[in-house]
Design a protein around this motif. Sequence first.
Motif, PDB file in Angstrom:
ATOM      1  N   GLY A 261       0.807  -1.211   0.000  1.00 58.24           N
ATOM      2  CA  GLY A 261       0.000   0.000   0.000  1.00 58.24           C
ATOM      3  C   GLY A 261       0.834   1.251   0.000  1.00 58.24           C
ATOM      4  N   GLN A 262       0.165   2.339   0.142  1.00 55.01           N
ATOM      5  CA  GLN A 262       0.783   3.661   0.096  1.00 55.01           C
ATOM      6  C   GLN A 262       1.102   4.144   1.503  1.00 55.01           C
ATOM      7  OE1 GLN A 262      -1.161   6.638  -2.483  1.00 55.01           O
ATOM      8  NE2 GLN A 262      -0.990   8.046  -0.774  1.00 55.01           N
ATOM      9  N   VAL A 263       2.192   4.875   1.634  1.00 58.04           N
ATOM     10  CA  VAL A 263       2.568   5.444   2.917  1.00 58.04           C
ATOM     11  C   VAL A 263       1.585   6.551   3.291  1.00 58.04           C
ATOM     12  CG1 VAL A 263       4.354   6.671   4.183  1.00 58.04           C
ATOM     13  CG2 VAL A 263       4.990   4.897   2.546  1.00 58.04           C
ATOM     14  N   HIS A 264       1.049   6.477   4.505  1.00 59.64           N
ATOM     15  CA  HIS A 264       0.071   7.460   4.974  1.00 59.64           C
ATOM     16  C   HIS A 264       0.664   8.312   6.088  1.00 59.64           C
ATOM     17  CE1 HIS A 264      -3.448   5.911   2.778  1.00 59.64           C
ATOM     18  NE2 HIS A 264      -2.920   4.715   2.975  1.00 59.64           N
ATOM     19  N   GLY A 265      -0.023   9.396   6.395  1.00 62.31           N
ATOM     20  CA  GLY A 265       0.341  10.235   7.516  1.00 62.31           C
ATOM     21  C   GLY A 265      -0.724  10.154   8.594  1.00 62.31           C
ATOM     22  N   GLY A 266      -0.580  10.955   9.636  1.00 64.60           N
ATOM     23  CA  GLY A 266      -1.586  10.986  10.694  1.00 64.60           C
ATOM     24  C   GLY A 266      -1.670   9.687  11.469  1.00 64.60           C
ATOM     25  N   LEU A 267      -2.898   9.328  11.868  1.00 67.98           N
ATOM     26  CA  LEU A 267      -3.111   8.130  12.678  1.00 67.98           C
ATOM     27  C   LEU A 267      -2.736   6.868  11.902  1.00 67.98           C
ATOM     28  CD1 LEU A 267      -4.162   6.811  15.264  1.00 67.98           C
ATOM     29  CD2 LEU A 267      -6.465   6.867  14.271  1.00 67.98           C
ATOM     30  N   GLY A 269      -0.589   6.653   9.543  1.00 67.51           N
ATOM     31  CA  GLY A 269       0.867   6.616   9.460  1.00 67.51           C
ATOM     32  C   GLY A 269       1.501   6.101  10.731  1.00 67.51           C
ATOM     33  N   LEU A 270       0.931   6.481  11.884  1.00 64.82           N
ATOM     34  CA  LEU A 270       1.442   5.986  13.164  1.00 64.82           C
ATOM     35  C   LEU A 270       1.290   4.479  13.269  1.00 64.82           C
ATOM     36  CD1 LEU A 270       2.506   6.507  16.036  1.00 64.82           C
ATOM     37  CD2 LEU A 270       0.133   6.907  16.754  1.00 64.82           C
ATOM     38  N   ILE A 271       0.122   3.965  12.846  1.00 67.37           N
ATOM     39  CA  ILE A 271      -0.105   2.514  12.884  1.00 67.37           C
ATOM     40  C   ILE A 271       0.840   1.802  11.925  1.00 67.37           C
ATOM     41  CG2 ILE A 271      -1.798   0.714  12.423  1.00 67.37           C
ATOM     42  CD1 ILE A 271      -3.967   2.635  13.342  1.00 67.37           C
ATOM     43  N   GLN A 272       1.046   2.373  10.724  1.00 69.26           N
ATOM     44  CA  GLN A 272       1.963   1.770   9.762  1.00 69.26           C
ATOM     45  C   GLN A 272       3.381   1.687  10.324  1.00 69.26           C
ATOM     46  OE1 GLN A 272       1.642   4.055   6.152  1.00 69.26           O
ATOM     47  NE2 GLN A 272       0.147   2.669   5.260  1.00 69.26           N
ATOM     48  N   LYS A 273       3.862   2.787  10.912  1.00 65.42           N
ATOM     49  CA  LYS A 273       5.216   2.788  11.460  1.00 65.42           C
ATOM     50  C   LYS A 273       5.360   1.777  12.603  1.00 65.42           C
ATOM     51  CE  LYS A 273       6.162   7.620  10.266  1.00 65.42           C
ATOM     52  NZ  LYS A 273       6.429   8.989  10.794  1.00 65.42           N
ATOM     53  N   SER A 274       4.294   1.638  13.403  1.00 62.63           N
ATOM     54  CA  SER A 274       4.344   0.662  14.499  1.00 62.63           C
ATOM     55  C   SER A 274       4.437  -0.758  13.960  1.00 62.63           C
ATOM     56  CB  SER A 274       3.105   0.825  15.383  1.00 62.63           C
ATOM     57  OG  SER A 274       3.025   2.129  15.923  1.00 62.63           O
ATOM     58  N   GLN A 280       7.558  -6.969   7.986  1.00 62.56           N
ATOM     59  CA  GLN A 280       8.015  -6.351   6.749  1.00 62.56           C
ATOM     60  C   GLN A 280       6.832  -6.186   5.786  1.00 62.56           C
ATOM     61  OE1 GLN A 280      11.243  -8.699   5.204  1.00 62.56           O
ATOM     62  NE2 GLN A 280      12.712  -7.905   6.694  1.00 62.56           N
ATOM     63  N   HIS A 281       6.434  -4.946   5.554  1.00 61.53           N
ATOM     64  CA  HIS A 281       5.382  -4.627   4.606  1.00 61.53           C
ATOM     65  C   HIS A 281       5.988  -3.955   3.376  1.00 61.53           C
ATOM     66  CE1 HIS A 281       2.231  -5.517   7.560  1.00 61.53           C
ATOM     67  NE2 HIS A 281       2.969  -4.867   8.447  1.00 61.53           N
ATOM     68  N   VAL A 282       5.246  -3.976   2.277  1.00 59.91           N
ATOM     69  CA  VAL A 282       5.694  -3.368   1.027  1.00 59.91           C
ATOM     70  C   VAL A 282       4.941  -2.056   0.862  1.00 59.91           C
ATOM     71  CG1 VAL A 282       6.031  -3.704  -1.446  1.00 59.91           C
ATOM     72  CG2 VAL A 282       6.052  -5.672   0.087  1.00 59.91           C
ATOM     73  N   LEU A 283       5.572  -0.959   1.287  1.00 60.43           N
ATOM     74  CA  LEU A 283       4.936   0.344   1.249  1.00 60.43           C
ATOM     75  C   LEU A 283       5.638   1.246   0.237  1.00 60.43           C
ATOM     76  CD1 LEU A 283       4.387   0.973   5.081  1.00 60.43           C
ATOM     77  CD2 LEU A 283       2.800  -0.033   3.423  1.00 60.43           C
ATOM     78  N   PHE A 284       4.857   2.125  -0.377  1.00 60.31           N
ATOM     79  CA  PHE A 284       5.371   3.010  -1.416  1.00 60.31           C
ATOM     80  C   PHE A 284       4.949   4.439  -1.122  1.00 60.31           C
ATOM     81  CE2 PHE A 284       4.604  -1.146  -3.247  1.00 60.31           C
ATOM     82  CZ  PHE A 284       5.770  -1.409  -3.952  1.00 60.31           C
ATOM     83  N   GLU A 285       5.760   5.369  -1.608  1.00 65.55           N
ATOM     84  CA  GLU A 285       5.356   6.757  -1.617  1.00 65.55           C
ATOM     85  C   GLU A 285       4.318   6.968  -2.711  1.00 65.55           C
ATOM     86  OE1 GLU A 285       6.180   8.941   0.550  1.00 65.55           O
ATOM     87  OE2 GLU A 285       7.776   7.843   1.591  1.00 65.55           O
ATOM     88  N   ARG A 286       3.603   8.095  -2.650  1.00 67.16           N
ATOM     89  CA  ARG A 286       2.537   8.356  -3.616  1.00 67.16           C
ATOM     90  C   ARG A 286       3.071   8.337  -5.057  1.00 67.16           C
ATOM     91  NH1 ARG A 286      -2.485  10.720  -3.246  1.00 67.16           N
ATOM     92  NH2 ARG A 286      -2.118  11.122  -1.032  1.00 67.16           N
TER      93      ARG A 286
END
Length: 452
Positions: A261-267, A269-274, A280-286
């Motif tokens: 999925g896409q990298v998010h911000g806010g809440l 984003g906090l859950i993603q970083k945790s 190991q997830h496959v995350l991308f910038e927009r």
Amino acid sequence: MEENREGHGLAEGKILSIWMILFVVLVLLPSMFRVSLGISHFYVKIVIKIFEWAALQIEEGVKKQKALALENLISTDSFPHVGIIQKEETSMEEEIAGQRRGRFSLADVMYFSKKGCEAVAEDEVTRRFFSEELVSWNLLSRTNANLHHVSWQLTVVWVVGILIRYCLLMPFRVCLAVFSILLLVLATTVVGQFPNGRVKCWLGNQVQMICAALGIRCLSGLVHFHNRENRPQEGGICVANHTSPLDVLILASDGCYSLVGQVHGGLMGLIQKSCMQTTQHVLFERSEMKDRHLVRKKIREHIADKAKLPILIFPEGTCINNTSVMMFKKGSFEVGGTIHPVAIKYDPRFGDAFWNSTKYSMMTYVFNVMTSWAIVCNVWYLPPMVKEEEEDAVHFANRVKAVIAARGGMSVLPWDGGLKRKKVKESFKEEQQKKYCQIVTENGSVGNGNVY
């Protein structure tokens, strides 16, 4: 006075201790060991009984009105007897090519005009982007604003239901959701400090599964998993139909996945970083999400390592209202590897799990879900599938889609879910033009018809 205050304080402490014990015994421990105490089943059965009683009340209340309206209709001589016309679905080849082959007729214009009018009157695509219609009222205030006036008994039950959902269930669900998010952030932070190895991997997986199970309990969720022997294995790709962000929560409560999925911000984003601290997830910038080659490359590298968690992908690319499965994008089926299909079917009677992102924001959607009766669904793990020899990615994707739709009792649509926000692709128009061209030129005699 001081003694009364001390006594009052002790009483409050005892009540708080009792609530904490009940929370641990009834909510936290069952989520940790992923066992059910039967509370959700009992609650859902009660709600079903209420629905059945409400349906009888509505049927009796409107029966007289329907009978009166029918009598007025029959007694009116101004209108002839009109019935519902049942339209059979036929293809272009059956309607045009079946009558004449190898020649053009100006009358073919009428066929396309008729199809255009039918598409405008009953669009089978765009109605998949709106909530599923219910056979009977489920006593939710936002579902229907008139039926609660049928009888005073139904009005009382409807008001009591509002009080229960908004004043009792919602505060408890919000508190449990906050607790789940805090537990996820704190536990993944602690586990993330462990050295890389099996212990860290196991603890991280357990934390995410426990928090996902708590998240489902936030919604009074009841999930039935079928054929668990077919659960996705490491190094594979889990493919499922997409209805709601809850799809991830539901599947994560029964197994661990790496998300694309896409990298998010806010809440978010906090859950993603945790989660990234332990999994190991496959995350991308927009900007990277638009690079399909880069996405396929990273997915291919991930599944090449058989020790990594299976990747969870929703090939439709958007949320559909759970009545059909739309076109699967072929990118997920070009990288190779084993595909593990999963069918998810929600019961719309208890709450609308579909997220219409063009109409509701995430916060509005969460509020609607939090104030519903419950989230009830079935999940089927289907046998793994691999691409056959000389089978391209498009046909493989369609084969997987058909299996998921058949198991979930949903219809199959060839249209792209991107029509939710975009216009029809030119390739779809060209495909229909090519079909018609093949019909009129089949015998190589285009000029045999009546061309004016």
